[in-house]
Every structure is written in C-alpha cells, then in structure tokens.
Design an enzyme around this catalytic site. Structure first.
Site, PDB file in Angstrom:
ATOM      1  CB  SER A 219      -0.908   0.004   1.234  1.00  0.00           C
ATOM      2  OG  SER A 219      -1.582   1.244   1.361  1.00  0.00           O
TER       3      SER A 219
ATOM      4  CG  HIS B 140      -3.308   5.804   2.898  1.00  0.00           C
ATOM      5  ND1 HIS B 140      -2.943   6.558   4.000  1.00  0.00           N
ATOM      6  CD2 HIS B 140      -4.599   6.111   2.646  1.00  0.00           C
ATOM      7  CE1 HIS B 140      -3.972   7.295   4.380  1.00  0.00           C
ATOM      8  NE2 HIS B 140      -4.982   7.048   3.585  1.00  0.00           N
TER       9      HIS B 140
ATOM     10  CB  VAL C  41      -0.421   7.203   7.163  1.00  0.00           C
ATOM     11  CG1 VAL C  41      -1.305   8.413   7.386  1.00  0.00           C
ATOM     12  CG2 VAL C  41      -1.244   5.958   6.881  1.00  0.00           C
ATOM     13  CE  LYS C  42      -0.715   1.525   5.363  1.00  0.00           C
ATOM     14  NZ  LYS C  42      -1.682   1.283   4.342  1.00  0.00           N
ATOM     15  CB  ILE C  43       7.152   2.961   4.573  1.00  0.00           C
ATOM     16  CG1 ILE C  43       6.972   2.415   6.002  1.00  0.00           C
ATOM     17  CG2 ILE C  43       8.630   3.170   4.306  1.00  0.00           C
ATOM     18  CD1 ILE C  43       6.356   1.081   6.095  1.00  0.00           C
TER      19      ILE C  43
END
Length: 391
Positions: A188, A190, A192-194
């Site tokens: 993913s 998104h 807020v992901k890494i």
C-alpha cells in the site's frame, strides 16, 4: 514542529523532487497508462527482489485481483488475521468466498502459526480447508513466513501476504515482498505508509502466469496480446475481454510520485527505526509494553503500537486516548478486530471467538510514527503518556 502543534500518528514526507516528478508527468503526453507506471513497478519489484510488480489504484484492489487470479470463488475459504484493516478480509468476500480468521500471537499480534496449524487440522477433518491464507505483517513486522509456507505446502493453500505496512522490512535476510514464501504480496502507498503515491497499491509476484492474470484483471479483463487472444487479431486497434475484470489502474501522476519516493526508501526506513529505538528507551518503565519482536526480522515500522497495563494505571484505554488527544498527540488505534464489525457479525462472528485479538484491542494505542518527527516529538509523546496515565 512547534511544541503546541498537533502531532498526527502518520504524515507523508514530500520534497521538491517528488513535486518535480509529478509536474514532469503533467507536462508529458501521458497522465495515465504511460511510462511512469512500469518505472514505478520496476523500482518496487527490484527493491523487494521479486520478478513482477503490478501497480493498482489502491491496496484493496491489489488483494481483490490477486485473490481472484488465484482462483478464489464462492465455494472457497480465505483466512486472515482479525487484527488488520477490513480490506484483508473483504478481498475474499469480493470473490464470493467465505472468510474466517486465525487468532494472533499474544506477543507480536501477528497470525499465530500454532493456532493456524490447529485450525488447519480441524478444517481438514471438516472439509473446509482454506484456498488462500492472508498473513498480515502488522505494524511492519513480518509473520513467520517459513512456517506458514510449510503449512501451505502440507495443506495445499495459496499465500497472499498483506505487506501494506512493510516497505523497507526484512525477514531472515529476505526483503518483505520478495514472495520467497508466498504466491504474492500486497503493498500500500497511502499517505501514512512508508512510501506514498497519494493513493495506490502494488502486487509483487514471481509466477509469470499469475502476474499476467492479475495485470489483465486490473484492466477490465482485457488483453491486447495476440498470443492470448481467442480469435485472430483484426489489427492494432483490436483487443479482447477474456473475463470480467475491473478498472483498478494507477495513474502516471501517482506512479511518478511513488517512484520518486522509492529513491528515499532507505532513509525513510532508517529514520523510522531510529524513532522506534528512541521510543523503546523513553517509554521504558512506564505502565505499558510495546509489541514483541521476532529477532529474525527487521520491521518496516509503519506503526509503533503499545499495550497499556490497565490494571496498573487504573484508567480505561478511552481515558488515556482522550487525554493524549487533548494534549495534541494524534494517537490512534489499529485495529478494531474485523470479526467485531457489525457487517461481519451478520455472518455469524461473535465476541469471544478470537480472544487474543480482543485482549490486544482493549489495551492498544498507536503512537505517532513518521520520518519527519524529531527526537523532541518522541519525548513530548512520552510526557503526554505520563500525564494521561497519571503515574
């Protein structure tokens, strides 16, 4: 970040190179279905060490298409963890399959191999073995994939890793997403992901035929490959829909952002590890405990979760949560066990069915974790926890 500013649990890190990459696409001939997508796919597949990367509009779409490409259908079962976002389970339902859960390890809160094996023994007797098992690499830490893979070989199920939290992580020296112990891995992007592409997802896989079918399903079930067609091609304009697929494509705008972000993956991962280590030191001695860690792996550190020692602090999780928010700390909770969702309770799931997941949920709080955090932010979180717990 000023002391008074609200500190969210996650935040994207966008720099001028990211912006320039998107602007370059805006000035190009292709906003979608252009060259930026295969570049992004290659960057992710190469980093993971997988043969194929197939980009999607979001991570949920990746799991839906991969499950369908693996042949999941109405007579089949998909098993996953109750501690996950609902998308991991919903992928099975999109295919008309039945969904069930495997309770988590009380320390790591990852799918428990012992519980998985015990459930498989019973399912074999009942004739209800799963077609697909979806281990969820919660917070960025890998499940025990060698053991799950061995069980897959014994009981005949396919494995789709939910690696949405994991970009930058490893297990036994193998990068998460390499698919060494699975058929496919879902990622993913998104915000807020890494690594982010705004919205977006990707499947990594090593099997050529599976990758082709996932790619076809992503775009309406259509092929322009003459070798795959049922009828003789009528010209360069000709295409065939081979089965009912979906419009789950990623745009070149998203892919350009994602590929630019991938050039900083190592620095993102390094800073997340530094923040986790600092949390470990700062929170030592407080009435809480972080999740256990498997020394064989390196977490991607999407989330830093704690479990409150509620008997010691004599406050509810809600009271601690609300106090943290009131102090400007954007704590969250990941996740409400899927089997407790009203829509899943309509299917017969009830409280008390997956006790370790439920115990974890009652105590869990997500602390802020993103590379732009400063060391002072971590200390601020600690101070807010001291106030919130009243110790």
């Amino acid at each position: 970040m000023s002391a008074a500013a609200f500190l969210p649990y996650g935040r994207q890190n966008i720099n001028e190179a990211d912006i320039a990459a998107v602007v370059e696409v805006l000035k190009s001939d292709y906003l979608t279905q252009g060259p930026a997508i295969p570049r992004f796919e290659k960057s992710v597949a190469d980093w993971c060490g997988a043969k194929h990367g197939i980009a999607f509009a979001n991570g949920t779409a990746t799991m839906h298409c991969a499950a369908q490409a693996m042949g999941l259908g109405p007579s089949d079962y998909l098993w996953t963890s109750p501690i996950t976002f609902v998308a991991s389970a919903n992928a099975g339902r999109y295919c008309g399959a039945k969904v069930d859960f495997v309770d988590v390890d009380p320390g790591t809160v990852l799918m428990c191999p012992e519980r998985l094996e015990a459930k498989l023994v019973q399912a074999e007797k009942a004739g209800t073995l799963p077609k697909i098992v979806v281990p969820v690499h919660f917070t960025g830490q890998s499940c025990d994939m060698p053991r799950i893979h061995a069980l897959g070989q014994k009981y005949g199920f396919k494995i789709m890793e939910d690696a949405a939290h994991c970009m930058g992580g490893e297990f036994e020296g193998e990068r998460i997403g390499s698919c060494r112990w699975s058929d496919a891995a879902s990622h993913s992007f998104h915000p807020v992901k890494i690594v982010t592409s705004g919205e977006g997802g990707m499947i990594t896989a090593n099997d050529d035929e599976l990758a082709w079918r996932i790619s076809m399903l992503r775009t309406h079930g259509i092929t322009r490959d003459e070798k795959r067609m049922v009828n003789e091609s009528h010209g360069a304009w000709y295409y065939e829909q081979l089965e009912l697929g979906f419009n789950y494509r990623m745009t070149d705008l998203q892919a350009a952002l994602g590929a630019s972000q991938m050039t900083r993956l190592e620095s993102f991962a390094k800073r997340r590890r530094e923040i986790a280590d600092l949390y470990d030191r700062e929170l030592a001695g407080l009435p809480l405990r972080p999740l256990a860690r498997d020394p064989r792996g390196i977490s991607g550190w999407h989330l830093y979760m704690i479990r409150l020692n509620l008997g010691e602090i004599r406050k509810t999780r809600r009271e601690v949560f609300d106090s943290m928010r009131a102090q400007g700390i954007g704590v969250n909770v990941h996740y409400i066990p899927v089997h407790l969702q009203p829509d899943y309770q309509k299917l017969g799931f009830q409280k008390g069915m997956f006790l370790e997941a439920e115990r974890y949920y009652e105590e869990a709080i997500t602390l802020p974790m993103f590379p732009l955090m400063t060391d002072e932010d971590v200390v601020r979180v600690k101070d807010a926890l001291i106030t919130a717990t009243g110790i």
